[in-house]
Design a protein around this motif. Structure first.
Motif, PDB file in Angstrom:
ATOM      1  N   TRP A   1     -19.275  44.805   8.547  1.00 18.86           N
ATOM      2  CA  TRP A   1     -19.969  45.232   7.340  1.00 18.86           C
ATOM      3  C   TRP A   1     -20.251  46.726   7.379  1.00 18.86           C
ATOM      4  CZ3 TRP A   1     -23.877  40.690   8.057  1.00 18.86           C
ATOM      5  CH2 TRP A   1     -23.271  39.489   7.654  1.00 18.86           C
ATOM      6  N   GLN A   2     -20.541  47.285   6.207  1.00 16.15           N
ATOM      7  CA  GLN A   2     -20.919  48.695   6.114  1.00 16.15           C
ATOM      8  C   GLN A   2     -22.216  48.930   6.893  1.00 16.15           C
ATOM      9  OE1 GLN A   2     -21.234  50.130   2.078  1.00 16.15           O
ATOM     10  NE2 GLN A   2     -22.535  51.860   2.645  1.00 16.15           N
ATOM     11  N   ILE A   3     -22.238  49.990   7.687  1.00 14.80           N
ATOM     12  CA  ILE A   3     -23.435  50.390   8.421  1.00 14.80           C
ATOM     13  C   ILE A   3     -23.996  51.647   7.764  1.00 14.80           C
ATOM     14  CG2 ILE A   3     -24.418  51.004  10.653  1.00 14.80           C
ATOM     15  CD1 ILE A   3     -23.161  48.250  10.695  1.00 14.80           C
ATOM     16  N   ALA A   4     -25.249  51.613   7.386  1.00 17.62           N
ATOM     17  CA  ALA A   4     -25.862  52.796   6.775  1.00 17.62           C
ATOM     18  C   ALA A   4     -25.879  53.956   7.762  1.00 17.62           C
ATOM     19  CB  ALA A   4     -27.279  52.470   6.307  1.00 17.62           C
ATOM     20  N   PRO A   5     -25.814  55.198   7.268  1.00 19.98           N
ATOM     21  CA  PRO A   5     -25.728  56.356   8.157  1.00 19.98           C
ATOM     22  C   PRO A   5     -27.059  56.815   8.748  1.00 19.98           C
ATOM     23  CG  PRO A   5     -25.535  57.048   5.875  1.00 19.98           C
ATOM     24  CD  PRO A   5     -25.582  55.552   5.856  1.00 19.98           C
ATOM     25  N   ALA A   6     -28.147  56.157   8.407  1.00 25.81           N
ATOM     26  CA  ALA A   6     -29.457  56.532   8.953  1.00 25.81           C
ATOM     27  C   ALA A   6     -30.349  55.300   8.942  1.00 25.81           C
ATOM     28  CB  ALA A   6     -30.087  57.661   8.125  1.00 25.81           C
ATOM     29  N   THR A   7     -31.531  55.429   9.547  1.00 25.70           N
ATOM     30  CA  THR A   7     -32.452  54.297   9.633  1.00 25.70           C
ATOM     31  C   THR A   7     -33.346  54.223   8.398  1.00 25.70           C
ATOM     32  OG1 THR A   7     -34.162  55.620  10.728  1.00 25.70           O
ATOM     33  CG2 THR A   7     -32.533  54.558  12.145  1.00 25.70           C
ATOM     34  N   GLY A   8     -33.994  53.079   8.221  1.00 21.99           N
ATOM     35  CA  GLY A   8     -35.053  52.906   7.242  1.00 21.99           C
ATOM     36  C   GLY A   8     -34.725  53.333   5.832  1.00 21.99           C
ATOM     37  N   ALA A   9     -35.735  53.861   5.154  1.00 18.42           N
ATOM     38  CA  ALA A   9     -35.603  54.208   3.735  1.00 18.42           C
ATOM     39  C   ALA A   9     -34.520  55.256   3.500  1.00 18.42           C
ATOM     40  CB  ALA A   9     -36.943  54.707   3.193  1.00 18.42           C
ATOM     41  N   GLN A  10     -34.380  56.203   4.437  1.00 21.13           N
ATOM     42  CA  GLN A  10     -33.343  57.221   4.288  1.00 21.13           C
ATOM     43  C   GLN A  10     -31.954  56.588   4.339  1.00 21.13           C
ATOM     44  OE1 GLN A  10     -33.807  60.658   3.730  1.00 21.13           O
ATOM     45  NE2 GLN A  10     -31.635  60.532   3.264  1.00 21.13           N
ATOM     46  N   GLY A  11     -31.741  55.705   5.306  1.00 29.52           N
ATOM     47  CA  GLY A  11     -30.461  55.005   5.397  1.00 29.52           C
ATOM     48  C   GLY A  11     -30.211  54.129   4.185  1.00 29.52           C
ATOM     49  N   TRP A  12     -31.263  53.481   3.693  1.00 24.73           N
ATOM     50  CA  TRP A  12     -31.159  52.637   2.492  1.00 24.73           C
ATOM     51  C   TRP A  12     -30.667  53.478   1.315  1.00 24.73           C
ATOM     52  CZ3 TRP A  12     -32.629  51.902  -2.491  1.00 24.73           C
ATOM     53  CH2 TRP A  12     -32.676  50.605  -3.004  1.00 24.73           C
ATOM     54  N   ALA A  13     -31.297  54.622   1.114  1.00 29.23           N
ATOM     55  CA  ALA A  13     -30.937  55.478  -0.013  1.00 29.23           C
ATOM     56  C   ALA A  13     -29.515  56.016   0.127  1.00 29.23           C
ATOM     57  CB  ALA A  13     -31.933  56.635  -0.117  1.00 29.23           C
ATOM     58  N   MET A  14     -29.131  56.412   1.332  1.00 33.82           N
ATOM     59  CA  MET A  14     -27.798  56.950   1.547  1.00 33.82           C
ATOM     60  C   MET A  14     -26.726  55.883   1.343  1.00 33.82           C
ATOM     61  SD  MET A  14     -28.694  59.339   4.869  1.00 33.82           S
ATOM     62  CE  MET A  14     -27.064  60.080   5.057  1.00 33.82           C
ATOM     63  N   ALA A  15     -26.984  54.683   1.837  1.00 35.26           N
ATOM     64  CA  ALA A  15     -26.025  53.589   1.660  1.00 35.26           C
ATOM     65  C   ALA A  15     -25.879  53.221   0.187  1.00 35.26           C
ATOM     66  CB  ALA A  15     -26.474  52.369   2.465  1.00 35.26           C
ATOM     67  N   MET A  16     -27.000  53.186  -0.546  1.00 34.11           N
ATOM     68  CA  MET A  16     -26.932  52.859  -1.963  1.00 34.11           C
ATOM     69  C   MET A  16     -26.256  53.980  -2.756  1.00 34.11           C
ATOM     70  SD  MET A  16     -27.859  49.820  -2.439  1.00 34.11           S
ATOM     71  CE  MET A  16     -27.651  50.001  -4.203  1.00 34.11           C
ATOM     72  N   SER A  17     -26.383  55.220  -2.302  1.00 30.62           N
ATOM     73  CA  SER A  17     -25.661  56.319  -2.949  1.00 30.62           C
ATOM     74  C   SER A  17     -24.156  56.131  -2.778  1.00 30.62           C
ATOM     75  CB  SER A  17     -26.086  57.660  -2.342  1.00 30.62           C
ATOM     76  OG  SER A  17     -27.430  57.944  -2.659  1.00 30.62           O
ATOM     77  N   GLN A  18     -23.746  55.655  -1.597  1.00 35.01           N
ATOM     78  CA  GLN A  18     -22.327  55.382  -1.367  1.00 35.01           C
ATOM     79  C   GLN A  18     -21.833  54.267  -2.279  1.00 35.01           C
ATOM     80  OE1 GLN A  18     -22.346  54.606   2.857  1.00 35.01           O
ATOM     81  NE2 GLN A  18     -22.264  56.776   3.401  1.00 35.01           N
ATOM     82  N   VAL A  19     -22.647  53.230  -2.444  1.00 30.38           N
ATOM     83  CA  VAL A  19     -22.273  52.142  -3.357  1.00 30.38           C
ATOM     84  C   VAL A  19     -22.176  52.661  -4.785  1.00 30.38           C
ATOM     85  CG1 VAL A  19     -23.047  49.947  -4.353  1.00 30.38           C
ATOM     86  CG2 VAL A  19     -23.248  50.344  -1.886  1.00 30.38           C
ATOM     87  N   ARG A  20     -23.135  53.476  -5.181  1.00 36.46           N
ATOM     88  CA  ARG A  20     -23.112  54.050  -6.544  1.00 36.46           C
ATOM     89  C   ARG A  20     -21.841  54.855  -6.768  1.00 36.46           C
ATOM     90  NH1 ARG A  20     -27.701  58.319  -7.735  1.00 36.46           N
ATOM     91  NH2 ARG A  20     -26.482  59.374  -6.106  1.00 36.46           N
TER      92      ARG A  20
END
Length: 277
Positions: free
Chosen positions: A253-272
């Motif tokens: 699966w895709q692994i976010a590039p950072a932990t916690g809220a920052q990783g959440w936001a970065m991963a969702m930006s990639q999805v967007r």
């Protein structure tokens, strides 16, 4: 948005949308605002209690369904006309400003289950209901007022594992008619009908009656989230400080590039950028 599908975002909270240590989510606010502006529901699927989640959603001005206590209760705002619990073969009742769908057991049943497990293991297992506020503050890092909300349980009982291997613990719990989820801080004793994956599938089914086709995104950080991540189209793992949890690291699966809220936001930006631009 270029893609004609309707999207749902299912997210764990602790260690995912909320930072592991300080429980903050500031870094995710711009992405949450973007999702709200584009009418993409963000649905919390968490081990937290109803009281904890309601406070968080109120601060975000979110009015979506949410799933609490590891898939034991699904809460749907009374103002949401897309859901008719009377047509579902699931126990339900009015609960303040929500319809509550029961997938698991009651809190009293969970407490009795923990006592039965302690007797079976011949160990003094201690759940949230056995601990003082001071003990839970020390164990969780929460403030005392936040601990009170975490203790306002309605379906499940978290307890401290005294070192029993997960497979052995699962076997003993199954023998007394419950499930157990092993989390970062606590094990969670839950009813047989509960589960994050079951709750996600139920909500997707409900949304599909009004919005088709549906594509789903899921974000989680621990094995507690495995069933949820398996149930979505785009699973994303939020890593901890030492990387993704070993129980999720090798799923492809895709692994976010950072932990916690920052990783959440970065991963969702990639999805967007990949699906919504």
């Amino acid at each position: 948005m270029a893609n004609s599908a309707s999207y749902l975002v299912f997210t764990d909270l602790d260690g995912t949308l909320l930072n592991h240590d300080d429980y903050r989510y500031d870094a995710a606010l711009p992405m949450l605002a973007w999702l709200k502006e584009h009418q993409i529901p963000v649905i919390a699927v968490t081990s937290k209690t109803r009281v904890e989640v309601e406070d968080l959603l109120q601060s975000l001005s979110f009015e979506e369904p949410f799933v609490v206590e590891n898939g034991s209760g699904v809460f749907i705002p009374l103002t949401d006309q897309r859901f008719d619990p009377a047509k579902m073969d699931i126990p339900h009742q009015l609960w303040e400003q929500h319809q509550c769908l029961y997938l698991g057991c009651t809190y009293d049943q969970a407490r009795q289950g923990l006592k039965a497990l302690a007797q079976k293991l011949d160990q003094p297992l201690r759940g949230f209901g056995d601990m003082s506020i001071e003990e839970l503050v020390a164990l969780t890092g929460l403030r005392s007022e936040e601990v009170l909300k975490a203790q306002a349980r309605e379906f499940t009982e978290p307890f401290v594992n005294l070192g029993l291997a997960a497979t052995d613990l699962e076997q003993h719990v199954a023998e007394i008619g419950f499930q157990v989820l092993v989390g970062d801080r606590f094990c969670h004793l839950i009813g047989l009908g509960a589960g994050k994956g079951k709750a996600v599938k139920l909500l997707v089914q409900c949304y599909q009656g009004f919005q088709a086709p549906i594509k789903t995104v899921g974000l989680g950080n621990s094995p507690n989230d495995l069933a949820m991540l398996e149930a979505v189209d785009i699973p994303i793992v939020i890593p901890g400080a030492e990387g993704p949890h070993p129980g999720l690291a090798h799923q492809g699966w895709q692994i976010a590039p950072a932990t916690g809220a920052q990783g959440w936001a970065m991963a969702m930006s990639q999805v967007r950028d990949q699906y919504w631009s």
